[in-house]
Design a protein around this motif. Structure first.
Motif, PDB file in Angstrom:
ATOM      1  N   HIS A  95       8.561   8.626  -3.257  1.00 50.66           N
ATOM      2  CA  HIS A  95       8.197   7.256  -3.620  1.00 50.66           C
ATOM      3  C   HIS A  95       9.256   6.226  -4.140  1.00 50.66           C
ATOM      4  CE1 HIS A  95       5.725   3.639  -4.545  1.00 50.66           C
ATOM      5  NE2 HIS A  95       6.241   3.853  -6.007  1.00 50.66           N
TER       6      HIS A  95
ATOM      7  N   GLY B  46      -1.577   8.635  -9.906  1.00 51.42           N
ATOM      8  CA  GLY B  46      -2.199   7.260 -10.086  1.00 51.42           C
ATOM      9  C   GLY B  46      -1.672   6.552 -11.300  1.00 51.42           C
TER      10      GLY B  46
ATOM     11  N   LEU C 224       0.309   8.684  -2.743  1.00 51.78           N
ATOM     12  CA  LEU C 224      -0.446   9.487  -3.715  1.00 51.78           C
ATOM     13  C   LEU C 224      -1.349  10.197  -2.804  1.00 51.78           C
ATOM     14  CD1 LEU C 224      -1.793   9.497  -6.528  1.00 51.78           C
ATOM     15  CD2 LEU C 224      -3.114   7.617  -6.159  1.00 51.78           C
ATOM     16  N   VAL C 225      -1.992   9.696  -1.728  1.00 49.17           N
ATOM     17  CA  VAL C 225      -3.112  10.293  -0.992  1.00 49.17           C
ATOM     18  C   VAL C 225      -2.289  11.380  -0.282  1.00 49.17           C
ATOM     19  CG1 VAL C 225      -4.464  10.132   1.200  1.00 49.17           C
ATOM     20  CG2 VAL C 225      -4.727   8.419  -0.587  1.00 49.17           C
TER      21      VAL C 225
ATOM     22  N   ARG D 209       2.451   2.969  -2.348  1.00 48.39           N
ATOM     23  CA  ARG D 209       2.376   3.908  -3.431  1.00 48.39           C
ATOM     24  C   ARG D 209       1.165   4.504  -3.413  1.00 48.39           C
ATOM     25  NH1 ARG D 209       3.484  -0.380  -5.924  1.00 48.39           N
ATOM     26  NH2 ARG D 209       2.335  -2.042  -5.790  1.00 48.39           N
ATOM     27  N   TRP D 210      -0.057   3.879  -2.557  1.00 51.58           N
ATOM     28  CA  TRP D 210      -1.340   4.425  -2.550  1.00 51.58           C
ATOM     29  C   TRP D 210      -1.149   5.653  -1.387  1.00 51.58           C
ATOM     30  CZ3 TRP D 210      -2.875   3.937  -6.888  1.00 51.58           C
ATOM     31  CH2 TRP D 210      -2.588   2.700  -7.671  1.00 51.58           C
ATOM     32  N   LYS D 211      -0.452   5.345  -0.347  1.00 50.51           N
ATOM     33  CA  LYS D 211      -0.361   6.127   0.646  1.00 50.51           C
ATOM     34  C   LYS D 211       0.448   7.583   0.515  1.00 50.51           C
ATOM     35  CE  LYS D 211      -0.039   2.791   4.533  1.00 50.51           C
ATOM     36  NZ  LYS D 211       1.020   2.005   5.243  1.00 50.51           N
TER      37      LYS D 211
ATOM     38  N   PHE E  62       0.822  -0.953  -0.090  1.00 51.00           N
ATOM     39  CA  PHE E  62      -0.006   0.067  -0.093  1.00 51.00           C
ATOM     40  C   PHE E  62       1.048   1.441   0.052  1.00 51.00           C
ATOM     41  CE2 PHE E  62      -2.314  -3.411   2.032  1.00 51.00           C
ATOM     42  CZ  PHE E  62      -3.455  -3.495   1.059  1.00 51.00           C
TER      43      PHE E  62
ATOM     44  N   LEU F  12       2.184   5.742 -11.236  1.00 52.99           N
ATOM     45  CA  LEU F  12       2.439   4.800 -10.325  1.00 52.99           C
ATOM     46  C   LEU F  12       1.983   3.329 -10.883  1.00 52.99           C
ATOM     47  CD1 LEU F  12       1.557   6.498  -7.003  1.00 52.99           C
ATOM     48  CD2 LEU F  12       3.740   5.723  -7.632  1.00 52.99           C
ATOM     49  N   LEU F  13       0.989   3.332 -11.627  1.00 50.35           N
ATOM     50  CA  LEU F  13       0.493   2.157 -12.410  1.00 50.35           C
ATOM     51  C   LEU F  13       1.441   1.512 -13.319  1.00 50.35           C
ATOM     52  CD1 LEU F  13      -3.549   2.460 -12.328  1.00 50.35           C
ATOM     53  CD2 LEU F  13      -2.057   0.886 -11.065  1.00 50.35           C
TER      54      LEU F  13
ATOM     55  N   VAL G   7      -4.321  13.081  -8.252  1.00 51.66           N
ATOM     56  CA  VAL G   7      -4.543  11.719  -8.155  1.00 51.66           C
ATOM     57  C   VAL G   7      -4.662  10.954  -9.552  1.00 51.66           C
ATOM     58  CG1 VAL G   7      -6.388  10.198  -7.712  1.00 51.66           C
ATOM     59  CG2 VAL G   7      -5.839  11.989  -5.941  1.00 51.66           C
TER      60      VAL G   7
END
Length: 153
Positions: free
Chosen positions: A146, A84, A30-31, A26-28, A24, A87-88, A80
């Motif tokens: 990141h 996003g 991002l947020v 990468r999502w942390k 998680f 990151l993907l 985002v």
């Protein structure tokens, strides 16, 4: 009992936690990047309001007021979506992090041309320009954090 006879159970726990948390990460990031940019832009908005900026842009004869919701949406949505996607894409090829870092920052800085050409007062132009610069810095910093986190794992 000597210290060499005691097994080091702490490192296995730490390794398991870092592996579990890395899913998680990468999502942390991002947020956190999106929230940070929104907070900074809200501070710029508040300072501009206190300084007496009109915070209204005239486009085609119609007035468009700048609102708190507009600032949050304009800060969060591009970050985002753009970060996003980066990151993907980096899951496939990690080099996309570095490419997105420079392309995204560059696009955000180029978008400063919009506020600079807006038909409004100087305080509003300055505030909007700073908000666009904030997004450029947020893109660069978020992706750099990141990348560094990935490198040290």
């Amino acid at each position: 009992m000597s210290s060499s006879a005691v097994p080091d159970s702490g490192s296995s726990v730490q390794t398991a936690a870092s592996v579990r948390g890395s899913r998680f990460g990468r999502w942390k990031v991002l947020v956190t990047g999106a929230a940070g940019a929104a907070v900074v832009n809200l501070i710029v908005f508040a300072v501009a309001r206190q300084a007496g900026a009109s915070l209204v842009v005239v486009d085609g004869g119609a007035e468009h007021p700048i609102t708190v919701g507009g600032v949050i949406g304009s800060s969060v949505v591009p970050l985002v979506v753009g970060l996003g996607a980066a990151l993907l894409a980096a899951l496939w090829k990690p080099v996309f992090l570095r490419i997105a870092q420079y392309v995204g920052s560059g696009l955000a800085l180029l978008s400063v041309a919009g506020p600079l050409s807006a038909d409004t007062d100087g305080g509003t132009v300055t505030a909007l320009s700073l908000m666009h610069i904030t997004l450029g810095v947020a893109v660069f910093t978020t992706l750099e954090l990141h990348r560094r986190h990935r490198r040290h794992r």
